[in-house]
Design an enzyme around this catalytic site. Structure first.
Site, PDB file in Angstrom:
ATOM      1  N   CYS A  28      12.993  -1.302  -7.746  1.00 53.98           N
ATOM      2  CA  CYS A  28      11.841  -1.510  -8.776  1.00 53.98           C
ATOM      3  C   CYS A  28      11.950  -0.260  -9.540  1.00 53.98           C
ATOM      4  CB  CYS A  28      10.587  -1.864  -7.913  1.00 53.98           C
ATOM      5  SG  CYS A  28       9.290  -2.222  -9.070  1.00 53.98           S
ATOM      6  N   CYS A  41       8.012   0.313 -10.222  1.00 60.79           N
ATOM      7  CA  CYS A  41       7.509   0.637  -9.057  1.00 60.79           C
ATOM      8  C   CYS A  41       7.700   2.390  -8.843  1.00 60.79           C
ATOM      9  CB  CYS A  41       7.660   0.134  -7.916  1.00 60.79           C
ATOM     10  SG  CYS A  41       7.652  -1.622  -8.207  1.00 60.79           S
ATOM     11  N   ASP A  42       8.918   2.776  -8.986  1.00 63.38           N
ATOM     12  CA  ASP A  42       9.410   4.153  -8.803  1.00 63.38           C
ATOM     13  C   ASP A  42       9.952   5.114  -9.748  1.00 63.38           C
ATOM     14  OD1 ASP A  42       8.816   3.142  -6.041  1.00 63.38           O
ATOM     15  OD2 ASP A  42      10.804   2.457  -5.862  1.00 63.38           O
TER      16      ASP A  42
END
Length: 259
Positions: A86, A89-90
């Site tokens: 992701c 996300c990261d």
């Protein structure tokens, strides 16, 4: 487990525990058992687990979907330690660093475009020489000076002791192997639903997702589906929660009609 975009620090495990706690306050006792099968006996459905079997009037299948993995050695060990599924996300953890994206669809192109705004350099690795993603995304990437396309190639090895330090890429045509020094690898090759135990009963599409519309019905009366495991254009936390509400009401209506 990946954090949810827009909910920093909140993981799927946290949300799951919160839902269980809320259910218990309402007098519901959740059971956590691997489900082996669901059998249709007309007005009664039988859920079989490793320990028990349960007879019920309706069932909601919310099996979810997992990110498809590359299936190469070290992937599981380095997940969360440089390997991610992701970018939104990261991605910010890799600001100013060199990273790679593996994939050729819209998700891979969008991830590479997103990462190019924050990372020093982005390698976009695809097993073919053409991309399945939208032309406008590809054109936007082609204008980026810090993006390198690595086509006709597969990631075959992850290198690093406790944290990813580089990846080994093999050209499918020449057989040549090369090592790319990267701090992060973002795998964007699609998702895979966990519907296998029920595929003999519930109709699925060619990718294994339960065939179901916005009413969350399946081809079996009394069995409904919700979340990422069903056919739908958007798979996010909010759409999964919406499906849950719809499927629950559908199940209640089904039981009321049978009484």
């Amino acid at each position: 487990m990946d954090n949810y975009p827009g909910l920093p620090g909140i993981t799927g495990l946290d949300l799951g525990e919160a839902m269980v706690n809320h259910a218990e306050k309402l007098g519901i006792s959740p059971r956590r058992e691997p489900v082996l099968s669901v059998e249709d006996e007309g007005e009664v459905k039988v859920i079989r687990t490793k320990k028990n079997h349960y007879r019920t009037k309706s069932v909601i299948l919310a099996c979810g979907a997992a990110h498809r993995q590359l299936g190469i050695p070290g992937e599981e060990e380095l997940s969360g330690m440089g390997v991610s599924y992701c970018a939104t996300c990261d991605g910010m953890f890799f600001r100013g660093k060199d990273v790679a994206v593996s994939g050729g669809g819209n998700t891979a192109l969008e991830d590479a475009l997103f990462l190019s705004n924050y990372c020093s350099h982005v390698y976009l690795i695809h097993r073919r020489d053409t991309f399945r993603g939208e032309k406008k995304l590809l054109e936007a990437l082609e204008e980026k000076e810090n993006v390198t396309f690595v086509t006709n190639s597969n990631v075959i090895r992850l290198n690093g002791d406790g944290r990813l330090t580089s990846i080994t890429v093999k050209n499918k045509i020449t057989g040549e192997e090369s090592e790319l020094a990267v701090s992060g690898l973002f795998v964007a090759i699609g998702q895979e639903p966990a519907n296998h135990p029920f595929e003999d009963m519930i109709h699925t599409d060619e990718k294994g997702y339960f065939i179901s519309g916005e009413e969350c019905n399946t081809n079996v009366a009394g069995i409904f589906t919700a979340g990422d495991c069903r056919t739908k254009p958007v798979r996010q936390l909010t759409t999964a929660a919406s499906d849950g509400a719809v499927a629950a009401l559908q199940a209640c209506n089904y039981i009321a009609e049978k009484q």
